[in-house]
Scaffold this active site. Sequence first.
Site, PDB file in Angstrom:
ATOM      1  N   GLU A  52       0.437  -1.250   0.165  1.00 40.35           N
ATOM      2  CA  GLU A  52      -0.314   0.017   0.157  1.00 40.35           C
ATOM      3  C   GLU A  52       0.934   1.029   0.298  1.00 40.35           C
ATOM      4  O   GLU A  52       0.260   2.285  -0.170  1.00 40.35           O
ATOM      5  CB  GLU A  52      -0.720   0.417   1.443  1.00 40.35           C
ATOM      6  CG  GLU A  52      -0.390   0.324   2.709  1.00 40.35           C
ATOM      7  CD  GLU A  52      -0.710   1.447   2.956  1.00 40.35           C
ATOM      8  OE1 GLU A  52      -2.278   1.455   2.676  1.00 40.35           O
ATOM      9  OE2 GLU A  52      -0.399   1.410   3.974  1.00 40.35           O
ATOM     10  N   ASN A  53       2.182   1.333   0.419  1.00 36.54           N
ATOM     11  CA  ASN A  53       3.073   2.218   0.115  1.00 36.54           C
ATOM     12  C   ASN A  53       3.886   1.998  -0.919  1.00 36.54           C
ATOM     13  O   ASN A  53       5.162   2.660  -1.095  1.00 36.54           O
ATOM     14  CB  ASN A  53       3.483   2.099   1.785  1.00 36.54           C
ATOM     15  CG  ASN A  53       2.889   2.799   2.756  1.00 36.54           C
ATOM     16  OD1 ASN A  53       2.652   1.678   3.408  1.00 36.54           O
ATOM     17  ND2 ASN A  53       2.591   3.961   2.546  1.00 36.54           N
ATOM     18  N   HIS A  62      -4.531   2.956   2.187  1.00 36.94           N
ATOM     19  CA  HIS A  62      -3.930   3.910   1.006  1.00 36.94           C
ATOM     20  C   HIS A  62      -4.537   2.979  -0.463  1.00 36.94           C
ATOM     21  O   HIS A  62      -4.011   3.908  -1.133  1.00 36.94           O
ATOM     22  CB  HIS A  62      -2.187   4.165   1.081  1.00 36.94           C
ATOM     23  CG  HIS A  62      -1.766   5.402   2.288  1.00 36.94           C
ATOM     24  ND1 HIS A  62      -2.457   6.229   2.099  1.00 36.94           N
ATOM     25  CD2 HIS A  62      -1.135   5.064   3.389  1.00 36.94           C
ATOM     26  CE1 HIS A  62      -1.745   7.106   2.848  1.00 36.94           C
ATOM     27  NE2 HIS A  62      -1.099   6.297   4.049  1.00 36.94           N
ATOM     28  N   HIS A  89       0.625  -1.514   9.108  1.00 36.52           N
ATOM     29  CA  HIS A  89      -0.342  -0.290   8.808  1.00 36.52           C
ATOM     30  C   HIS A  89       1.637   0.565  10.161  1.00 36.52           C
ATOM     31  O   HIS A  89       0.964   1.664   8.819  1.00 36.52           O
ATOM     32  CB  HIS A  89      -1.046  -0.009   9.621  1.00 36.52           C
ATOM     33  CG  HIS A  89      -1.619   1.092   9.182  1.00 36.52           C
ATOM     34  ND1 HIS A  89      -1.042   1.843   8.217  1.00 36.52           N
ATOM     35  CD2 HIS A  89      -2.039   2.284  10.356  1.00 36.52           C
ATOM     36  CE1 HIS A  89      -2.079   3.563   8.659  1.00 36.52           C
ATOM     37  NE2 HIS A  89      -2.461   3.723  10.105  1.00 36.52           N
ATOM     38  N   HIS A 105       4.674  -0.072  10.547  1.00 39.43           N
ATOM     39  CA  HIS A 105       5.947   0.280   9.838  1.00 39.43           C
ATOM     40  C   HIS A 105       6.939  -0.525  11.053  1.00 39.43           C
ATOM     41  O   HIS A 105       7.580  -0.105  10.273  1.00 39.43           O
ATOM     42  CB  HIS A 105       6.599   1.587   9.166  1.00 39.43           C
ATOM     43  CG  HIS A 105       5.530   1.617   7.661  1.00 39.43           C
ATOM     44  ND1 HIS A 105       6.252   2.261   7.328  1.00 39.43           N
ATOM     45  CD2 HIS A 105       4.467   1.104   7.856  1.00 39.43           C
ATOM     46  CE1 HIS A 105       4.744   2.729   6.017  1.00 39.43           C
ATOM     47  NE2 HIS A 105       3.601   1.614   6.024  1.00 39.43           N
TER      48      HIS A 105
END
Length: 266
Positions: free
Chosen positions: A41-42, A70, A179, A181
Amino acid sequence: MMLNLLFIGDIVGEPGRTAAMRALPELREEFSLDFVVVNGENAAGGRGITPKIAQELLRSGVDVITMGDHVWDQPDLIPWMDGEPRLLRPINYQQGTPGHGSVLLETPKGKVGVVQVQGRSFIQPPLENPFVIGEQEVLRLREEGAHAVLVDVHAETTSEKISLGYLLDGKASVVVGTHTHVQTADDMILPGGTAYLTDAGMCGPAVSVLGRDKDAVLKRFCTTLPSKFPVADWPVRLCGAVASIDMESGKAVRFERIQRMYEKNA
């Protein structure tokens, strides 16, 4: 029969995705991997993922990509999502939302299901109840013949992730959080046979604040002035976990979190 499954935490930017794709062959050999799931998602500049990047990850040996809050950051992804069941957004969006929240895939060792749910504590947007929907979907995949099920819990709070782990103990094979990290140190196999880790961590720049340039983030904290947070540079720390799953019982028999460091020109 045992299935060895790798989960890689949130991939951040070009350094993170390059390191992940470079690492996969050696990790596949080291752990005799049968199945790979990554959170992407990143992956696109730290915000969302594009169809091109998703296809690159899938071609590199990734079996399923999960997303998170995201998921909608790259608008060209939305019309592409319905046609690619191996890219998952949180399942607890309302009905009619583009994309898929779970997938069931055939492997030489049996059927593997993957589900993503998003938490509701201190994370936006507010979605449907992840406990109710997550449990229902895991049970549905089991009824559809899944021999193993992994659940990615994309959530902010440790308490919500841990509670979902206990709810799904004995139903899912692996429950792993994403989420925040930052990899947690609580990898374990719960009493019912479910492998659990509160947060897998990220695959992103090691000298950073959650994958972002540390000086830009420090400027914001010290001055409170608006500041852009570019993705930091190499080296990359790849974080994740490996589970060995008994495909007859669906229970995890081995589970360990991993970390690897990668230099840009290695």
